[in-house]
Motif scaffolding. Structure first.
Motif, PDB file in Angstrom:
ATOM      1  N   GLY A  62       0.790  -1.217   0.000  1.00  0.00           N
ATOM      2  CA  GLY A  62       0.000   0.000   0.000  1.00  0.00           C
ATOM      3  C   GLY A  62       0.821   1.265   0.000  1.00  0.00           C
ATOM      4  O   GLY A  62       1.993   1.256  -0.341  1.00  0.00           O
ATOM      5  N   THR A  63       0.207   2.330   0.428  1.00  0.00           N
ATOM      6  CA  THR A  63       0.857   3.632   0.355  1.00  0.00           C
ATOM      7  C   THR A  63       1.137   4.237   1.716  1.00  0.00           C
ATOM      8  O   THR A  63       1.649   5.342   1.796  1.00  0.00           O
ATOM      9  N   SER A  64       0.812   3.530   2.809  1.00  0.00           N
ATOM     10  CA  SER A  64       1.039   4.082   4.134  1.00  0.00           C
ATOM     11  C   SER A  64       2.512   4.405   4.319  1.00  0.00           C
ATOM     12  O   SER A  64       3.387   3.595   4.010  1.00  0.00           O
ATOM     13  N   THR A  65       2.787   5.567   4.814  1.00  0.00           N
ATOM     14  CA  THR A  65       4.172   5.971   5.066  1.00  0.00           C
ATOM     15  C   THR A  65       4.521   5.886   6.554  1.00  0.00           C
ATOM     16  O   THR A  65       5.595   6.298   6.949  1.00  0.00           O
ATOM     17  N   ASP A  66       3.614   5.352   7.360  1.00  0.00           N
ATOM     18  CA  ASP A  66       3.867   5.179   8.788  1.00  0.00           C
ATOM     19  C   ASP A  66       4.637   3.876   8.996  1.00  0.00           C
ATOM     20  O   ASP A  66       4.073   2.788   8.924  1.00  0.00           O
ATOM     21  N   ALA A  67       5.917   4.017   9.264  1.00  0.00           N
ATOM     22  CA  ALA A  67       6.788   2.848   9.400  1.00  0.00           C
ATOM     23  C   ALA A  67       7.014   2.450  10.853  1.00  0.00           C
ATOM     24  O   ALA A  67       7.850   1.603  11.135  1.00  0.00           O
ATOM     25  N   THR A  68       6.263   3.014  11.771  1.00  0.00           N
ATOM     26  CA  THR A  68       6.487   2.798  13.202  1.00  0.00           C
ATOM     27  C   THR A  68       6.515   1.319  13.578  1.00  0.00           C
ATOM     28  O   THR A  68       7.493   0.839  14.165  1.00  0.00           O
ATOM     29  N   SER A  69       5.478   0.580  13.257  1.00  0.00           N
ATOM     30  CA  SER A  69       5.411  -0.837  13.605  1.00  0.00           C
ATOM     31  C   SER A  69       6.502  -1.627  12.884  1.00  0.00           C
ATOM     32  O   SER A  69       7.153  -2.494  13.476  1.00  0.00           O
ATOM     33  N   PHE A  70       6.712  -1.343  11.619  1.00  0.00           N
ATOM     34  CA  PHE A  70       7.749  -2.002  10.826  1.00  0.00           C
ATOM     35  C   PHE A  70       9.112  -1.845  11.496  1.00  0.00           C
ATOM     36  O   PHE A  70       9.848  -2.816  11.676  1.00  0.00           O
ATOM     37  N   ILE A  71       9.446  -0.627  11.900  1.00  0.00           N
ATOM     38  CA  ILE A  71      10.756  -0.348  12.499  1.00  0.00           C
ATOM     39  C   ILE A  71      10.886  -1.009  13.865  1.00  0.00           C
ATOM     40  O   ILE A  71      11.949  -1.554  14.198  1.00  0.00           O
ATOM     41  N   GLU A  72       9.833  -0.990  14.660  1.00  0.00           N
ATOM     42  CA  GLU A  72       9.887  -1.663  15.968  1.00  0.00           C
ATOM     43  C   GLU A  72      10.173  -3.144  15.790  1.00  0.00           C
ATOM     44  O   GLU A  72      11.015  -3.718  16.498  1.00  0.00           O
ATOM     45  N   ARG A  73       9.488  -3.766  14.860  1.00  0.00           N
ATOM     46  CA  ARG A  73       9.670  -5.200  14.616  1.00  0.00           C
ATOM     47  C   ARG A  73      11.036  -5.490  13.998  1.00  0.00           C
ATOM     48  O   ARG A  73      11.716  -6.454  14.373  1.00  0.00           O
ATOM     49  N   TYR A  74      11.467  -4.665  13.051  1.00  0.00           N
ATOM     50  CA  TYR A  74      12.761  -4.849  12.382  1.00  0.00           C
ATOM     51  C   TYR A  74      13.896  -4.695  13.397  1.00  0.00           C
ATOM     52  O   TYR A  74      14.842  -5.489  13.415  1.00  0.00           O
ATOM     53  N   THR A  75      13.806  -3.695  14.239  1.00  0.00           N
ATOM     54  CA  THR A  75      14.825  -3.469  15.270  1.00  0.00           C
ATOM     55  C   THR A  75      14.973  -4.699  16.149  1.00  0.00           C
ATOM     56  O   THR A  75      16.083  -5.169  16.414  1.00  0.00           O
ATOM     57  N   LYS A  76      13.855  -5.228  16.605  1.00  0.00           N
ATOM     58  CA  LYS A  76      13.867  -6.411  17.474  1.00  0.00           C
ATOM     59  C   LYS A  76      14.551  -7.589  16.781  1.00  0.00           C
ATOM     60  O   LYS A  76      15.346  -8.310  17.392  1.00  0.00           O
ATOM     61  N   GLN A  77      14.265  -7.774  15.515  1.00  0.00           N
ATOM     62  CA  GLN A  77      14.834  -8.904  14.777  1.00  0.00           C
ATOM     63  C   GLN A  77      16.346  -8.726  14.544  1.00  0.00           C
ATOM     64  O   GLN A  77      17.119  -9.679  14.680  1.00  0.00           O
ATOM     65  N   ILE A  78      16.762  -7.522  14.209  1.00  0.00           N
ATOM     66  CA  ILE A  78      18.200  -7.271  14.004  1.00  0.00           C
ATOM     67  C   ILE A  78      18.946  -7.408  15.325  1.00  0.00           C
ATOM     68  O   ILE A  78      20.059  -7.941  15.371  1.00  0.00           O
ATOM     69  N   GLN A  79      18.334  -6.959  16.408  1.00  0.00           N
ATOM     70  CA  GLN A  79      18.960  -7.121  17.722  1.00  0.00           C
ATOM     71  C   GLN A  79      19.156  -8.596  18.061  1.00  0.00           C
ATOM     72  O   GLN A  79      20.138  -8.953  18.710  1.00  0.00           O
ATOM     73  N   ALA A  80      18.261  -9.453  17.611  1.00  0.00           N
ATOM     74  CA  ALA A  80      18.423 -10.896  17.836  1.00  0.00           C
ATOM     75  C   ALA A  80      19.680 -11.411  17.135  1.00  0.00           C
ATOM     76  O   ALA A  80      20.408 -12.238  17.680  1.00  0.00           O
ATOM     77  N   VAL A  81      19.946 -10.904  15.931  1.00  0.00           N
ATOM     78  CA  VAL A  81      21.167 -11.277  15.210  1.00  0.00           C
ATOM     79  C   VAL A  81      22.386 -10.742  15.960  1.00  0.00           C
ATOM     80  O   VAL A  81      23.365 -11.464  16.184  1.00  0.00           O
ATOM     81  N   GLN A  82      22.307  -9.491  16.372  1.00  0.00           N
ATOM     82  CA  GLN A  82      23.420  -8.858  17.088  1.00  0.00           C
ATOM     83  C   GLN A  82      23.688  -9.567  18.422  1.00  0.00           C
ATOM     84  O   GLN A  82      24.844  -9.794  18.784  1.00  0.00           O
ATOM     85  N   ASN A  83      22.642  -9.919  19.134  1.00  0.00           N
ATOM     86  CA  ASN A  83      22.808 -10.596  20.425  1.00  0.00           C
ATOM     87  C   ASN A  83      23.395 -11.994  20.263  1.00  0.00           C
ATOM     88  O   ASN A  83      24.087 -12.484  21.163  1.00  0.00           O
ATOM     89  N   ALA A  84      23.122 -12.632  19.149  1.00  0.00           N
ATOM     90  CA  ALA A  84      23.654 -13.978  18.906  1.00  0.00           C
ATOM     91  C   ALA A  84      25.166 -13.968  18.724  1.00  0.00           C
ATOM     92  O   ALA A  84      25.843 -14.921  19.097  1.00  0.00           O
ATOM     93  N   TYR A  85      25.682 -12.882  18.169  1.00  0.00           N
ATOM     94  CA  TYR A  85      27.125 -12.753  17.954  1.00  0.00           C
ATOM     95  C   TYR A  85      27.480 -11.267  18.037  1.00  0.00           C
ATOM     96  O   TYR A  85      27.527 -10.567  17.027  1.00  0.00           O
ATOM     97  N   PRO A  86      27.683 -10.751  19.260  1.00  0.00           N
ATOM     98  CA  PRO A  86      27.818  -9.310  19.492  1.00  0.00           C
ATOM     99  C   PRO A  86      28.930  -8.594  18.723  1.00  0.00           C
ATOM    100  O   PRO A  86      28.826  -7.389  18.491  1.00  0.00           O
ATOM    101  N   SER A  87      29.958  -9.283  18.285  1.00  0.00           N
ATOM    102  CA  SER A  87      31.039  -8.582  17.579  1.00  0.00           C
ATOM    103  C   SER A  87      30.783  -8.432  16.081  1.00  0.00           C
ATOM    104  O   SER A  87      31.598  -7.845  15.369  1.00  0.00           O
TER     105      SER A  87
END
Length: 173
Positions: A62-87
């Motif tokens: 769609g055309t919604s430009t509100d990325a708030t939920s997307f970014i919250e979820r994406y951040t959480k997922q990337i942090q899982a990768v970072q936490n798995a191997y912090p360096s």
């Protein structure tokens, strides 16, 4: 690429067609002789110096430009990768553009541009690097992806588009 050289090896690539951001830490997608693992688990096993993450297209509609939920979820997922191997050095790639003529009319450049802007802010906040490969794939006049870089559906990259993408990644990451 068209010269017969590989961009990366199978052992250096974790991917699933149609995988959205919410599946990063939950979908087993990397096979090792000991089993199938999620991206964070695979990163922990492989212990790479750098991980380039490109997600988002499968989360658009769609055309919604509100990325708030997307970014919250994406951040959480990337942090899982970072936490798995912090360096690990995390590089978050932009959502690729789409061609002006495309089969997927629910994927809009308005939304892609807004979400990419939000990804930049997410990266700044979390001290992750941002890779703007979308600029290498866009037609400067139209703001859409260059037609020759896309398959006939206007969403998936053609061989020429993949070559342009990897050339950009090699020279900018």
């Amino acid at each position: 690429d068209s010269t017969g050289h590989s961009f990366t090896t199978r052992q250096n690539t974790i991917c699933v067609v149609g995988m959205g951001i919410d599946a990063i830490a939950s979908l087993p997608c990397m096979d090792f002789y000991t089993g199938r693992y999620t991206m964070p688990q695979a990163v922990k096993i492989l212990q790479p110096e750098r991980v380039i993450i490109t997600f988002g297209t499968n989360n658009l509609s769609g055309t919604s430009t509100d990325a708030t939920s997307f970014i919250e979820r994406y951040t959480k997922q990337i942090q899982a990768v970072q936490n798995a191997y912090p360096s690990v050095d995390i590089i978050v790639n932009s959502i690729p553009p789409v061609a002006q003529r495309r089969d997927y009319i629910n994927v809009s450049m308005t939304q892609i541009d807004a979400f990419n802007k939000a990804i930049v802010e997410m990266c700044e906040k979390n001290e992750w690097k941002y890779l703007n490969s979308a600029e290498a794939l866009k037609d400067k006049k139209t703001g859409y992806g260059q037609a020759e870089y896309f398959a006939s559906d206007g969403l998936h990259l053609s061989q020429k588009g993949i070559e342009a993408l990897f050339k950009y990644i090699r020279s900018h990451s």
